[in-house]
Design an enzyme around this catalytic site. Structure first.
Site, PDB file in Angstrom:
ATOM      1  N   ALA A   1      -0.710 -11.053   3.270  1.00 21.79           N
ATOM      2  CA  ALA A   1      -0.555 -12.043   2.206  1.00 21.79           C
ATOM      3  C   ALA A   1      -1.206 -11.611   0.886  1.00 21.79           C
ATOM      4  CB  ALA A   1      -1.155 -13.360   2.674  1.00 21.79           C
TER       5      ALA A   1
ATOM      6  N   CYS B   1      -3.091  -8.287  14.396  1.00 18.80           N
ATOM      7  CA  CYS B   1      -2.347  -7.900  13.193  1.00 18.80           C
ATOM      8  C   CYS B   1      -3.214  -7.087  12.229  1.00 18.80           C
ATOM      9  CB  CYS B   1      -1.756  -9.133  12.503  1.00 18.80           C
ATOM     10  SG  CYS B   1      -0.502  -8.728  11.272  1.00 18.80           S
TER      11      CYS B   1
ATOM     12  N   ASP C   1      -1.993 -16.453   6.356  1.00 15.90           N
ATOM     13  CA  ASP C   1      -0.929 -16.406   5.337  1.00 15.90           C
ATOM     14  C   ASP C   1      -0.846 -17.719   4.593  1.00 15.90           C
ATOM     15  OD1 ASP C   1       0.071 -14.274   7.476  1.00 15.90           O
ATOM     16  OD2 ASP C   1       0.816 -13.779   5.479  1.00 15.90           O
TER      17      ASP C   1
ATOM     18  N   ASN D   1      -0.519 -17.776  10.527  1.00 14.03           N
ATOM     19  CA  ASN D   1      -0.803 -16.332  10.494  1.00 14.03           C
ATOM     20  C   ASN D   1       0.211 -15.626  11.386  1.00 14.03           C
ATOM     21  OD1 ASN D   1      -2.573 -14.156   9.557  1.00 14.03           O
ATOM     22  ND2 ASN D   1      -3.209 -13.965  11.692  1.00 14.03           N
ATOM     23  N   LYS D   2       0.113 -14.312  11.450  1.00 12.89           N
ATOM     24  CA  LYS D   2       1.056 -13.482  12.216  1.00 12.89           C
ATOM     25  C   LYS D   2       1.387 -14.076  13.577  1.00 12.89           C
ATOM     26  CE  LYS D   2       2.788 -10.547  11.276  1.00 12.89           C
ATOM     27  NZ  LYS D   2       4.174 -10.715  10.774  1.00 12.89           N
TER      28      LYS D   2
HETATM   29  C1  RUB Z   1       0.150 -10.026   8.015  1.00 17.29           C
HETATM   30  C2  RUB Z   1      -0.709 -11.136   8.519  1.00 17.29           C
HETATM   31  C3  RUB Z   1      -2.133 -11.145   8.017  1.00 17.29           C
HETATM   32  C4  RUB Z   1      -2.215 -12.115   6.843  1.00 17.29           C
HETATM   33  C5  RUB Z   1      -3.537 -11.990   6.113  1.00 17.29           C
HETATM   34  O1  RUB Z   1       1.535 -10.255   8.283  1.00 17.29           O
HETATM   35  O2  RUB Z   1      -0.301 -12.027   9.221  1.00 17.29           O
HETATM   36  O3  RUB Z   1      -3.002 -11.573   9.012  1.00 17.29           O
HETATM   37  O4  RUB Z   1      -1.174 -11.861   5.924  1.00 17.29           O
HETATM   38  O5  RUB Z   1      -3.631 -10.743   5.476  1.00 17.29           O
HETATM   39  P1  RUB Z   1       2.636  -9.260   7.665  1.00 17.29           P
HETATM   40  P2  RUB Z   1      -4.645 -10.541   4.268  1.00 17.29           P
HETATM   41  O6  RUB Z   1       2.253  -7.877   8.109  1.00 17.29           O
HETATM   42  O7  RUB Z   1       3.917  -9.732   8.215  1.00 17.29           O
HETATM   43  O8  RUB Z   1       2.564  -9.392   6.172  1.00 17.29           O
HETATM   44  O9  RUB Z   1      -6.005 -10.878   4.788  1.00 17.29           O
HETATM   45  O10 RUB Z   1      -4.497  -9.084   3.919  1.00 17.29           O
HETATM   46  O11 RUB Z   1      -4.223 -11.432   3.172  1.00 17.29           O
END
Ligand code: RUB
Length: 312
Positions: A19, A128, A197, A207-208
């Site tokens: 995200a 993830c 997310d 989240n994922k």
């Molecule tokens: C990534 C995902 C992450 C969040 C948070 O999914 O679910 O846990 O986006 O990430 P995808 P961050 O790979 O489908 O984008 O902490 O980097 O914002």
């Protein structure tokens, strides 16, 4: 719209994932697009901005951080009485610089706070790839804390491999498991950390895909489950009853040459109920999911301002 379209393609293909990376890439593209704009009056600048916004919003549906940031920039420009491309462009740059600066400060603070939850000898499970969780790990390493990580591979796109590589580079002892092995390994785990997310007004976190199963398993085993996130992942529309949209991705990510009549579903995210979340680790400290809307109201009132929240 070349810069915006290219960024959008990279986001769609998951070359940019997570995200935060999605939000930062989208904002950067939006501002850089203005640098090469040929618009000769305020109305056409704003029309271009609206078009760029539509392209970027369509890339990943479950990304309120990107939406909040872009809406904020657009609203600031619309609310100004600036007339020329030059003036509007420089305001957009200023607002985006401010957002980035605040973001990096929040990240630092969140990492410092989260790292204190990792005690020496802990085994931490994550799912993830979250840049926020990674920063917590990095800070714990910096603090000299000796800990291990269990990482799920995260089907279908294997984002767990990104986390695994980063952890190995950080010198953290890391073990990868398949997603369905979480229940087998939870008893050897002291703490679960995942990213986010989207955050809803009720304090649920999206989240994922698979995160809610991990949360359920942690709950059953009484292992603390924390979400590490920026508060700007809050979706203000959830206050008014809207659900966050869950992006559904292409079936070929799961099985490229599947039998023709096979139905495949591939939602990218799922919802972690607030009851399974011990705390949200964020720039405001470790907060209860129940207090999220109040904290947003105090810290980021602009997220709730009309242009941001009212459905069109
Ligand atoms: C990534 C995902 C992450 C969040 C948070 O999914 O679910 O846990 O986006 O990430 P995808 P961050 O790979 O489908 O984008 O902490 O980097 O914002």
């Amino acid at each position: 719209m070349k810069i915006v379209t290219e960024a959008a393609e990279r986001i769609k293909r998951l070359e940019v994932q997570g995200a935060t990376n999605v939000a930062l890439t989208a904002v950067k593209a939006l501002v850089e697009q203005m640098d090469v704009s040929g618009a000769d009056n305020r109305d056409s600048v704003l029309a271009e901005l609206a078009k760029a916004k539509t392209i970027l919003f369509k890339t990943r549906e479950t990304e309120p951080f990107m939406r909040n940031a872009i809406i904020y920039i657009e609203r600031t420009l619309r609310n100004s009485d600036l007339q020329t491309l030059e003036e509007l462009r420089s305001l957009a740059q200023e607002v985006s610089d401010r957002l980035f600066e605040e973001f990096f400060q929040c990240r630092k603070r969140t990492a410092e706070i989260g790292s204190k939850r990792i005690r020496p000898g802990y085994r931490v499970l994550t799912h993830c790839h979250s840049s926020a969780v990674k920063m917590v790990f990095k800070e714990a390493v910096k603090n000299g804390t000796d800990f291990e990580v269990i990482i799920t591979e995260t089907r279908p796109k294997y984002q767990g491999r990104i986390t695994a590589r980063e952890l190995v580079e950080l010198g953290v002892k890391t073990t990868m498991i398949v997603d369905s092995a979480v229940r087998s390994f939870i008893k050897d785990t002291d703490l679960v950390l995942v990213g986010s997310d989207a955050i809803t007004s009720e304090g649920n976190v999206i989240n994922k895909i698979g995160s809610s199963q991990v949360a359920l398993v942690a709950h059953e085993a009484r292992i603390p489950f924390y979400v590490v996130t920026e508060l700007l992942k809050f979706n203000p529309l959830t206050i008014y009853g809207d659900y966050e949209t869950i992006e559904e991705r292409d079936a070929t990510e799961i099985w490229e040459n599947a039998p023709e009549k096979l139905n495949i579903r591939n939602p990218a995210f799922d919802v972690i109920r607030r009851d399974y979340i011990h705390g949200i680790v964020c720039e405001e400290g470790i907060i209860s999911p129940h207090s999220v809307t109040e904290v947003i109201r105090r810290r980021y009132p602009w997220v709730l301002e009309p242009l941001g929240i009212l459905p069109s």
